[in-house]
Design a protein around this motif. Structure first.
Motif, PDB file in Angstrom:
ATOM      1  N   GLU A 284      -5.948  -2.651  -6.528  1.00  0.00           N
ATOM      2  CA  GLU A 284      -6.582  -2.601  -5.223  1.00  0.00           C
ATOM      3  C   GLU A 284      -6.740  -1.175  -4.714  1.00  0.00           C
ATOM      4  O   GLU A 284      -7.669  -0.868  -3.961  1.00  0.00           O
ATOM      5  N   GLN A 285      -5.850  -0.271  -5.161  1.00  0.00           N
ATOM      6  CA  GLN A 285      -5.967   1.117  -4.710  1.00  0.00           C
ATOM      7  C   GLN A 285      -7.211   1.786  -5.283  1.00  0.00           C
ATOM      8  O   GLN A 285      -7.851   2.605  -4.619  1.00  0.00           O
ATOM      9  N   PHE A 286      -7.583   1.429  -6.515  1.00  0.00           N
ATOM     10  CA  PHE A 286      -8.818   1.971  -7.082  1.00  0.00           C
ATOM     11  C   PHE A 286     -10.020   1.564  -6.232  1.00  0.00           C
ATOM     12  O   PHE A 286     -10.933   2.366  -5.993  1.00  0.00           O
ATOM     13  N   VAL A 287     -10.037   0.314  -5.777  1.00  0.00           N
ATOM     14  CA  VAL A 287     -11.150  -0.174  -4.965  1.00  0.00           C
ATOM     15  C   VAL A 287     -11.170   0.513  -3.599  1.00  0.00           C
ATOM     16  O   VAL A 287     -12.229   0.930  -3.117  1.00  0.00           O
ATOM     17  N   ILE A 288     -10.009   0.647  -2.969  1.00  0.00           N
ATOM     18  CA  ILE A 288      -9.931   1.346  -1.682  1.00  0.00           C
ATOM     19  C   ILE A 288     -10.374   2.794  -1.837  1.00  0.00           C
ATOM     20  O   ILE A 288     -11.134   3.327  -1.011  1.00  0.00           O
TER      21      ILE A 288
ATOM     22  N   SER B  74      -8.076 -13.674   7.852  1.00  0.00           N
ATOM     23  CA  SER B  74      -7.365 -12.536   8.466  1.00  0.00           C
ATOM     24  C   SER B  74      -6.834 -11.550   7.429  1.00  0.00           C
ATOM     25  O   SER B  74      -5.716 -11.031   7.542  1.00  0.00           O
ATOM     26  N   GLN B  75      -7.625 -11.268   6.409  1.00  0.00           N
ATOM     27  CA  GLN B  75      -7.180 -10.367   5.342  1.00  0.00           C
ATOM     28  C   GLN B  75      -7.196  -8.911   5.801  1.00  0.00           C
ATOM     29  O   GLN B  75      -8.105  -8.492   6.525  1.00  0.00           O
ATOM     30  N   ASP B  76      -6.204  -8.135   5.356  1.00  0.00           N
ATOM     31  CA  ASP B  76      -6.233  -6.698   5.590  1.00  0.00           C
ATOM     32  C   ASP B  76      -6.983  -6.007   4.455  1.00  0.00           C
ATOM     33  O   ASP B  76      -7.446  -6.655   3.514  1.00  0.00           O
ATOM     34  N   ALA B  77      -7.104  -4.680   4.558  1.00  0.00           N
ATOM     35  CA  ALA B  77      -7.905  -3.940   3.577  1.00  0.00           C
ATOM     36  C   ALA B  77      -7.351  -4.108   2.165  1.00  0.00           C
ATOM     37  O   ALA B  77      -8.115  -4.242   1.192  1.00  0.00           O
ATOM     38  N   ARG B  78      -6.040  -4.090   2.015  1.00  0.00           N
ATOM     39  CA  ARG B  78      -5.441  -4.240   0.686  1.00  0.00           C
ATOM     40  C   ARG B  78      -5.789  -5.589   0.081  1.00  0.00           C
ATOM     41  O   ARG B  78      -6.139  -5.677  -1.104  1.00  0.00           O
ATOM     42  N   GLN B  79      -5.718  -6.654   0.879  1.00  0.00           N
ATOM     43  CA  GLN B  79      -6.033  -7.985   0.367  1.00  0.00           C
ATOM     44  C   GLN B  79      -7.504  -8.093  -0.018  1.00  0.00           C
ATOM     45  O   GLN B  79      -7.847  -8.675  -1.058  1.00  0.00           O
TER      46      GLN B  79
END
Length: 485
Positions: free
Chosen positions: A370-374, A444-449
């Motif tokens: 998920e960090q690669f996507v962020i 209600s997902q956060d950015a990481r999700q």
């Protein structure tokens, strides 16, 4: 929207006078203090002595005359072409053209299914490479993790094979020794259809950590660096002092020492093979003097890495450096602001090849899908900043303003529709701008999700960039450990 190779150079932490002062100080370091070396570099020492350096065998000290350094550095190319298997990923590294991508040698990953930390595997490297291939704002692939499940003797060939199979972007990595380098060169030549084609379109490059800061040549990495240079394989001359630990605490002192290390490395390379392609590879960092660890996410790292491009640009050599590191252990707010600050400073500084900009956590120890996507989203924002604001007749829109008139609105204007997806950076889906009710109804997902959902969708797309017949020949010649798809 093409956000690769945009023009940086808007942020200049050093004045012209300061650049000259640091450069002259670095030449003085090389001429008076000199550098030392590990055992086993007899051929390199002989090459340097033959060409005018002063060698003190008792102190194991090499001192470089200013004229020698200046002459040899001038031979290094001002432009370096790094290619992808897919030509749309080719990068022309020169002047203030900016590219950002992955980096590092992480040994841990946040498991995308459990969220727990575990050791990285060869298959993790494949999946991360597939992910990077599909994230359009990540411009190149530096091997981001070490496969801890294979023997060291199999690292070099398998890491390059896995990256080249999974991604059409340019691939860079270190190698363990000269034998590994030659095996990787042979692998890349087989993919490209011969050594000459590989030389014209280098789909691989090497990073060589030739300098052990402060001011010491590493035997194995220096040998690898010179062997790559002999074969015209582009090489990044990596040196990474930590302010307060392996370089002076002050930023100016760290930059002067690092620039001296780079000038020495470039001199050795150009004496080895004049005109061979290389990247000035200064990666200034900071030591955390409370823990004696590495502090990669500090804003000063962004400032110093922007300054590094100014120093490399001063000697007209394209540069490789760093951004996007974080001391955070997971993709959280700290990771977001540390990565954003350092990446926007390095990119606005004009750095040509900014690695570590995607995927890294815990000061290079850990990666997460998920960090690669962020980080792809963060890089996209950085590149949008480099685009600047277009001011011309079309964008001023005077006729549109006149046609809508006072008290009107522009929502349904054809001009609005034509620029809707071009004027503003739309992102990759990580950023949420919905109303609260809509956001809540969707979980209600956060950015990481949200990023993890995007990563899983992308990883469902299997692909190999190596044709079946070439792949079969490679597997017959080398011990390839990634399962045949």
């Amino acid at each position: 929207m093409n956000l690769m190779g945009l023009q940086g150079g808007q942020y200049k932490p050093l004045s012209s006078e300061q650049i000259t002062t640091i450069h002259e100080a670095s030449l003085k370091i090389l001429e008076h203090t000199g550098i030392t070396y590990e055992a086993g570099l007899e051929e390199t020492i002989k090459l340097l002595e033959t060409n005018g350096t002063s060698i003190d065998m008792d102190q194991k000290r090499i001192r470089f005359p200013k004229e020698l350094v200046t002459t040899q550095v001038a031979l290094a190319p001002e432009k370096v072409l790094l290619c992808g298997q897919d030509p749309k990923n080719d990068m022309n590294l020169t002047e203030d053209r900016v590219h950002l991508g992955t980096g590092g040698a992480a040994i841990k990953i946040l498991d995308p299914d459990t969220g727990n930390i575990r050791s990285t595997t060869l298959y993790d490297l494949y999946k991360v490479s597939r992910l990077v291939d599909q994230l359009s704002n990540i411009h190149f692939l530096v091997r981001p993790c070490i496969p801890t499940d294979i023997d060291k003797k199999d690292y070099d060939i398998n890491m390059f094979y896995t990256c080249l199979a999974a991604s059409g972007k340019h691939v860079m990595s270190g190698v363990n020794d000269e034998e590994g380098l030659h095996r990787v060169m042979e692998l890349a030549a087989m993919i490209m259809g011969g050594k000459e084609k590989l030389k014209k379109r280098p789909i691989i490059s090497i990073t060589a950590c030739f300098a052990i800061s402060p001011l010491k040549l590493c035997t194995q990495s220096t040998r690898i660096m010179q062997e790559a240079i002999r074969n015209f394989v582009p090489v990044a001359l990596s040196s990474a002092p930590m302010a307060g630990s392996t370089s002076p605490l002050t930023m100016a002192g760290t930059l002067a020492q690092l620039h001296a290390e780079q000038l020495a490395g470039i001199t050795i390379c150009q004496l080895t093979n004049p005109g061979a392609p290389l990247l000035y590879g200064g990666i200034p960092g900071m030591a955390n003097l409370k823990t004696m660890g590495y502090s990669g996410g500090a804003v000063e790292c962004g400032m110093m890495n922007a300054a590094i491009h100014q120093l490399s640009n001063h000697i007209k050599v394209p540069n490789y450096n760093s951004s996007g590191l974080s001391d955070s252990k997971e993709p959280d707010a700290q990771a977001g602001y540390e990565k954003a600050f350092t990446s926007v400073l390095a990119s606005m500084g004009g750095s040509n090849y900014i690695h570590h900009a995607a995927g890294m956590l815990e000061s290079m120890l850990t990666i997460a899908h998920e960090q690669f996507v962020i980080d792809d989203e963060i890089i996209g924002n950085c590149c949008k900043v480099l685009q600047g604001i277009m001011v011309d007749e079309e964008h001023l829109a005077l006729e549109v303003i006149d046609s809508v008139g006072p008290g009107g609105d522009f929502m349904t204007s054809p001009h609005t529709m034509s620029h809707l997806r071009k004027e503003y950076y739309m992102g990759n889906g990580v950023t949420d701008r919905k109303a609260r009710g809509k956001w809540e109804s969707e979980g209600s997902q956060d950015a990481r999700q949200r990023a993890l959902v995007i990563a899983k969708k992308l990883l469902a797309n299997e692909k190999s960039y190596i044709p079946n017949d070439i792949d079969a020949a490679i597997r017959e010649k080398f011990n390839i450990l990634l399962p045949d798809k």
